[in-house]
Design a protein around this motif. Structure first.
Motif, PDB file in Angstrom:
ATOM      1  N   GLU A  96       6.860  -4.158 -32.254  1.00 34.72           N
ATOM      2  CA  GLU A  96       5.652  -3.913 -33.050  1.00 34.72           C
ATOM      3  C   GLU A  96       4.396  -4.133 -32.222  1.00 34.72           C
ATOM      4  OE1 GLU A  96       6.008  -6.164 -36.682  1.00 34.72           O
ATOM      5  OE2 GLU A  96       7.870  -5.127 -37.239  1.00 34.72           O
ATOM      6  N   ALA A  97       4.445  -5.067 -31.268  1.00 34.07           N
ATOM      7  CA  ALA A  97       3.287  -5.271 -30.391  1.00 34.07           C
ATOM      8  C   ALA A  97       3.035  -4.023 -29.546  1.00 34.07           C
ATOM      9  CB  ALA A  97       3.504  -6.484 -29.492  1.00 34.07           C
ATOM     10  N   ASN A 197      -7.141  -3.695 -31.633  1.00 31.88           N
ATOM     11  CA  ASN A 197      -5.680  -3.688 -31.674  1.00 31.88           C
ATOM     12  C   ASN A 197      -5.075  -5.042 -31.323  1.00 31.88           C
ATOM     13  OD1 ASN A 197      -6.257  -1.009 -32.096  1.00 31.88           O
ATOM     14  ND2 ASN A 197      -4.760  -0.227 -30.639  1.00 31.88           N
ATOM     15  N   GLU A 198      -5.717  -5.776 -30.425  1.00 38.02           N
ATOM     16  CA  GLU A 198      -5.183  -7.094 -30.072  1.00 38.02           C
ATOM     17  C   GLU A 198      -5.254  -8.054 -31.258  1.00 38.02           C
ATOM     18  OE1 GLU A 198      -3.508  -7.860 -27.354  1.00 38.02           O
ATOM     19  OE2 GLU A 198      -3.770  -5.763 -26.769  1.00 38.02           O
ATOM     20  N   ARG A 199      -6.330  -7.963 -32.021  1.00 40.61           N
ATOM     21  CA  ARG A 199      -6.438  -8.771 -33.232  1.00 40.61           C
ATOM     22  C   ARG A 199      -5.377  -8.341 -34.248  1.00 40.61           C
ATOM     23  NH1 ARG A 199      -6.758 -13.347 -35.837  1.00 40.61           N
ATOM     24  NH2 ARG A 199      -7.883 -13.243 -37.830  1.00 40.61           N
ATOM     25  N   ALA A 200      -5.106  -7.036 -34.326  1.00 42.23           N
ATOM     26  CA  ALA A 200      -4.069  -6.544 -35.230  1.00 42.23           C
ATOM     27  C   ALA A 200      -2.703  -7.115 -34.856  1.00 42.23           C
ATOM     28  CB  ALA A 200      -4.028  -5.014 -35.195  1.00 42.23           C
ATOM     29  N   ILE A 201      -2.436  -7.239 -33.559  1.00 42.31           N
ATOM     30  CA  ILE A 201      -1.167  -7.816 -33.103  1.00 42.31           C
ATOM     31  C   ILE A 201      -1.089  -9.285 -33.510  1.00 42.31           C
ATOM     32  CG2 ILE A 201       0.168  -8.475 -31.062  1.00 42.31           C
ATOM     33  CD1 ILE A 201      -0.938  -5.897 -29.736  1.00 42.31           C
ATOM     34  N   GLU A 202      -2.180 -10.029 -33.333  1.00 43.03           N
ATOM     35  CA  GLU A 202      -2.206 -11.446 -33.725  1.00 43.03           C
ATOM     36  C   GLU A 202      -1.927 -11.600 -35.218  1.00 43.03           C
ATOM     37  OE1 GLU A 202      -5.967 -13.034 -32.668  1.00 43.03           O
ATOM     38  OE2 GLU A 202      -5.679 -12.785 -30.500  1.00 43.03           O
ATOM     39  N   LEU A 203      -2.567 -10.760 -36.018  1.00 48.41           N
ATOM     40  CA  LEU A 203      -2.390 -10.830 -37.462  1.00 48.41           C
ATOM     41  C   LEU A 203      -0.956 -10.468 -37.861  1.00 48.41           C
ATOM     42  CD1 LEU A 203      -5.762  -9.182 -38.516  1.00 48.41           C
ATOM     43  CD2 LEU A 203      -5.084 -11.543 -38.997  1.00 48.41           C
ATOM     44  N   MET A 204      -0.397  -9.440 -37.225  1.00 48.24           N
ATOM     45  CA  MET A 204       0.962  -9.032 -37.547  1.00 48.24           C
ATOM     46  C   MET A 204       1.954 -10.113 -37.149  1.00 48.24           C
ATOM     47  SD  MET A 204       2.590  -6.489 -39.011  1.00 48.24           S
ATOM     48  CE  MET A 204       1.799  -4.881 -38.741  1.00 48.24           C
TER      49      MET A 204
END
Length: 225
Positions: A96-97, A197-204
């Protein structure tokens, strides 16, 4: 191939797909539980089809890891140990990352669709309608993932996702968890709107880990070798 043979083949495929979909629904509804044995005759009678499409459906679900088959025993719903669940979530985290990192900046229409799905999750959560939440949650996540264009990677994520679906259902029965899902989806949409996108990865990662942490104590320990 004659038209009648072609029609018969299409009906057979439709029966198999319907059987697969119905078994998935039964898993989401907890009508089938991890470790439970499945009887082909009973499933065929319930679905109103012959044993042939049921057998093919069970084979398809075994290939995905959703079911297990043992000679002279038959099919059972896959029961995961805590270690197996951990490994499944490690695979999801890695894949997913990759997908989230390659997402393009989402447009207004894509973001609106995600918000609309999440609103429906909130409505279903008020019921609660757990099977509907599970269906919409899948729709939300894969609406995000498919925007990457990495279809082979997303297909692999879905394979792992399906293998753990029966366990995630347990998480959704918790009221606080349902509220958390909606809240964290909104945060993810905000990150995607900003193109972060990096913040989206952290949240996911946090979103995923909350589920795994919740489920861990209920799972069996890894079998000893």
């Amino acid at each position: 191939m004659s038209d009648s043979a072609s029609d018969g083949s299409a009906r057979a495929r439709s029966s198999v797909h319907r059987a697969v979909d119905e078994i998935r629904r039964m898993l989401r509804d907890q009508e089938m539980l991890p470790g439970q044995a499945l009887r082909q005759e009973a499933l065929a009678e319930r679905l109103g089809v012959s044993r042939v499409p049921v057998r093919e459906a069970l084979q398809a679900l075994e290939a995905e890891g959703v079911l297990r088959h043992e000679r002279n025993v038959g099919y059972t719903v896959t029961r995961l140990s805590a270690e197996e669940l951990r490994q499944a979530y490690l695979m999801r985290a890695a894949l997913e990352a990759v997908v989230l990192r390659e997402l393009p900046r989402l447009g207004a229409e894509q973001l609106a669709r995600l918000s609309e799905i999440n609103d429906r999750i909130a409505e279903a959560g008020a019921g609660p309608d757990v099977p509907r939440i599970m269906e919409l949650n899948h729709e939300f996540h894969f609406a995000v993932f498919r925007c990457s264009g990495l279809d082979l990677v997303v297909d692999e994520i879905e394979r792992v996702w399906k293998r753990t679906e029966a366990y995630r259902t347990v998480y959704v029965y918790d009221e606080a968890a349902r509220r958390r899902i909606v809240r964290e989806h909104r945060q993810l949409i905000t990150a995607l709107r900003r193109g972060n996108n990096e913040r989206a990865i952290e949240l996911m990662d946090a979103h995923r880990e909350a589920t795994r942490t919740h489920l861990g104590p209920a799972l069996s320990p890894a079998p000893r070798s």
